[in-house]
Design a protein around this motif. Structure first.
Motif, PDB file in Angstrom:
ATOM      1  N   TYR A  78       0.869  -1.178   0.000  1.00  0.00           N
ATOM      2  CA  TYR A  78       0.000   0.000   0.000  1.00  0.00           C
ATOM      3  C   TYR A  78       0.901   1.221   0.000  1.00  0.00           C
ATOM      4  O   TYR A  78       1.812   1.316   0.807  1.00  0.00           O
ATOM      5  N   GLN A  79       0.648   2.146  -0.920  1.00  0.00           N
ATOM      6  CA  GLN A  79       1.582   3.246  -1.161  1.00  0.00           C
ATOM      7  C   GLN A  79       2.939   2.620  -1.513  1.00  0.00           C
ATOM      8  O   GLN A  79       3.063   1.998  -2.555  1.00  0.00           O
ATOM      9  N   ASN A  80       3.915   2.733  -0.635  1.00  0.00           N
ATOM     10  CA  ASN A  80       5.175   2.031  -0.900  1.00  0.00           C
ATOM     11  C   ASN A  80       5.648   1.247   0.315  1.00  0.00           C
ATOM     12  O   ASN A  80       6.845   1.074   0.537  1.00  0.00           O
ATOM     13  N   VAL A  81       4.688   0.758   1.093  1.00  0.00           N
ATOM     14  CA  VAL A  81       5.032   0.001   2.302  1.00  0.00           C
ATOM     15  C   VAL A  81       4.470  -1.414   2.223  1.00  0.00           C
ATOM     16  O   VAL A  81       3.486  -1.682   1.527  1.00  0.00           O
ATOM     17  N   MET A  82       5.082  -2.322   2.962  1.00  0.00           N
ATOM     18  CA  MET A  82       4.704  -3.739   2.959  1.00  0.00           C
ATOM     19  C   MET A  82       3.591  -3.969   3.972  1.00  0.00           C
ATOM     20  O   MET A  82       3.842  -3.925   5.180  1.00  0.00           O
ATOM     21  N   VAL A  83       2.379  -4.188   3.491  1.00  0.00           N
ATOM     22  CA  VAL A  83       1.259  -4.329   4.412  1.00  0.00           C
ATOM     23  C   VAL A  83       0.999  -5.773   4.828  1.00  0.00           C
ATOM     24  O   VAL A  83       0.125  -6.029   5.645  1.00  0.00           O
ATOM     25  N   ASP A  84       1.744  -6.697   4.283  1.00  0.00           N
ATOM     26  CA  ASP A  84       1.619  -8.085   4.728  1.00  0.00           C
ATOM     27  C   ASP A  84       2.864  -8.548   5.480  1.00  0.00           C
ATOM     28  O   ASP A  84       3.096  -9.749   5.625  1.00  0.00           O
ATOM     29  N   ARG A 129       8.377  -1.996  12.964  1.00  0.00           N
ATOM     30  CA  ARG A 129       8.176  -1.615  11.562  1.00  0.00           C
ATOM     31  C   ARG A 129       6.689  -1.564  11.232  1.00  0.00           C
ATOM     32  O   ARG A 129       6.221  -0.631  10.569  1.00  0.00           O
ATOM     33  N   ALA A 130       5.935  -2.555  11.709  1.00  0.00           N
ATOM     34  CA  ALA A 130       4.498  -2.586  11.452  1.00  0.00           C
ATOM     35  C   ALA A 130       3.809  -1.357  12.037  1.00  0.00           C
ATOM     36  O   ALA A 130       2.951  -0.737  11.390  1.00  0.00           O
ATOM     37  N   CYS A 131       4.198  -0.994  13.246  1.00  0.00           N
ATOM     38  CA  CYS A 131       3.596   0.181  13.892  1.00  0.00           C
ATOM     39  C   CYS A 131       3.944   1.462  13.142  1.00  0.00           C
ATOM     40  O   CYS A 131       3.107   2.366  12.997  1.00  0.00           O
ATOM     41  N   ARG A 132       5.175   1.555  12.663  1.00  0.00           N
ATOM     42  CA  ARG A 132       5.560   2.750  11.906  1.00  0.00           C
ATOM     43  C   ARG A 132       4.783   2.834  10.594  1.00  0.00           C
ATOM     44  O   ARG A 132       4.382   3.912  10.155  1.00  0.00           O
ATOM     45  N   ILE A 133       4.568   1.688   9.951  1.00  0.00           N
ATOM     46  CA  ILE A 133       3.785   1.664   8.715  1.00  0.00           C
ATOM     47  C   ILE A 133       2.368   2.175   8.968  1.00  0.00           C
ATOM     48  O   ILE A 133       1.847   3.024   8.237  1.00  0.00           O
ATOM     49  N   VAL A 158      -1.394  -5.969   9.398  1.00  0.00           N
ATOM     50  CA  VAL A 158      -1.117  -4.555   9.136  1.00  0.00           C
ATOM     51  C   VAL A 158      -2.147  -3.940   8.197  1.00  0.00           C
ATOM     52  O   VAL A 158      -2.625  -2.821   8.420  1.00  0.00           O
ATOM     53  N   ALA A 159      -2.517  -4.646   7.152  1.00  0.00           N
ATOM     54  CA  ALA A 159      -3.492  -4.116   6.189  1.00  0.00           C
ATOM     55  C   ALA A 159      -4.829  -3.831   6.865  1.00  0.00           C
ATOM     56  O   ALA A 159      -5.428  -2.762   6.669  1.00  0.00           O
ATOM     57  N   LEU A 160      -5.300  -4.772   7.684  1.00  0.00           N
ATOM     58  CA  LEU A 160      -6.552  -4.565   8.396  1.00  0.00           C
ATOM     59  C   LEU A 160      -6.445  -3.387   9.362  1.00  0.00           C
ATOM     60  O   LEU A 160      -7.379  -2.586   9.493  1.00  0.00           O
ATOM     61  N   ALA A 161      -5.303  -3.279  10.030  1.00  0.00           N
ATOM     62  CA  ALA A 161      -5.111  -2.189  10.988  1.00  0.00           C
ATOM     63  C   ALA A 161      -5.184  -0.835  10.303  1.00  0.00           C
ATOM     64  O   ALA A 161      -5.786   0.112  10.825  1.00  0.00           O
ATOM     65  N   ILE A 162      -4.606  -0.725   9.127  1.00  0.00           N
ATOM     66  CA  ILE A 162      -4.646   0.536   8.379  1.00  0.00           C
ATOM     67  C   ILE A 162      -6.083   0.877   7.994  1.00  0.00           C
ATOM     68  O   ILE A 162      -6.541   2.024   8.165  1.00  0.00           O
ATOM     69  N   ILE A 163      -6.801  -0.108   7.494  1.00  0.00           N
ATOM     70  CA  ILE A 163      -8.190   0.130   7.093  1.00  0.00           C
ATOM     71  C   ILE A 163      -9.041   0.513   8.305  1.00  0.00           C
ATOM     72  O   ILE A 163      -9.856   1.453   8.250  1.00  0.00           O
TER      73      ILE A 163
END
Length: 299
Positions: free
Chosen positions: A220-226, A237-241, A264-269
């Motif tokens: 997502y954007q340029n970060v690794m969401v998985d 790293r996940a928290c910073r993303i 991470v993907a779910l957390a962002i959403i």
């Protein structure tokens, strides 16, 4: 073509006296040769893009990325496959590296293994190759029998076949659906294809596998969401993303990560839409795992 006539076997006129150069001159000479690699890869960009698009389609249908090679080329394939698992959170069986001679060939030469076309076919048969799979054959010289046998079998099965070589009109390219040829020229040390040829192959593999993962919604954007937060570094790293993409504090990011069970993907959403975990997961499923599409639909 005979081995002695291949571009990868030619003597490099710029390095015929490298053994008597000063260390600084040696370094500058090697660096100057390495700068030719990116230009050679650039000339193959159209084929690389085609390889990504066609591979992404099959991977999305459940196919596997399967790399097959010998020596340095084989090791690079195994490396690319292995690194996709922690980087993008895929299952190990979705990216597989085959090297002539098996696992022990990762650390020591297995004499004669690369000369067997039937061994390349047999290794793919053992994986129960299907038409949804992607077979990436790697050979700097473009003529390794182990790779040729594998690509021939891939074609018979109907799998997508991609060849990555460092010579023009390569034999493996003629066996593949998509030939990629990055002609880097003669090596600093004659025939030492772990150098420029190996670098070119690594660059191309980075592009293909990263492109396929992007098309699967792993970025997502340029970060690794998985990314899998399996240790303190990766949790950070996940928290910073989450913090950076959702514009929230690190503490809130950690809270969302925990609520999303470390996804991470779910957390962002969840952070950006206010949805709970179940609602966010449903949206992600509806949009085939593409976070950007979920967020666009929620605006």
């Amino acid at each position: 073509m005979k081995i002695k006539n291949l571009e990868t076997e030619a003597r490099n006129p710029a390095t015929t006296h490298i053994d008597t150069m000063s260390t600084m001159a040696m370094v500058k000479t090697i660096n100057a040769e390495d700068q030719k690699v990116a230009r050679a890869v650039a000339r193959a960009e159209k084929q690389i893009a085609l390889a990504i698009d066609e591979s992404a389609k099959r991977y999305g249908r459940g196919g596997r990325l399967i790399y097959i090679g010998a020596g340095t080329s084989g090791r690079l394939g195994v490396l690319d496959a292995a690194e996709l698992v922690p980087t993008y959170g895929i299952k190990p069986e979705r990216a597989i590296g085959l090297i002539a001679g098996g696992k022990k060939a990762m650390f020591a030469a297995v004499e004669g293994a690369e000369d067997s076309a039937s061994l390349g076919e047999a290794d793919l048969k053992n994986l129960k190759l299907t038409a949804n799979d992607i077979v990436i054959g790697l050979a700097a010289s473009g003529r390794t029998p182990y790779v040729l046998g594998g690509l021939q079998y891939a074609t018979e099965v109907g799998a997508l076949s991609i060849a990555i070589a460092c010579v023009q009109k390569s034999e493996i390219g003629q066996k593949a659906d998509i030939p990629i040829e990055a002609v880097v020229g003669s090596e600093v040390i004659t025939g030492s294809t772990r150098m420029k040829a190996g670098t070119a192959q690594k660059m191309i593999l980075n592009m293909i596998s990263t492109g396929v993962m992007i098309r699967q919604g792993k970025v997502y954007q340029n970060v690794m969401v998985d990314v899998q937060p399996t240790n303190d570094k990766l949790v950070d790293r996940a928290c910073r993303i989450i913090s950076e993409t959702a514009a929230i504090s690190p503490a809130k990011a950690l809270s969302f990560l925990r609520k999303a069970d470390n996804d991470v993907a779910l957390a962002i959403i969840m952070a950006k839409t206010g949805k709970n975990k179940q609602e966010a997961a449903q949206l992600l499923t509806e949009h085939h795992g593409i976070v950007s599409e979920v967020l666009e639909s929620s605006n």
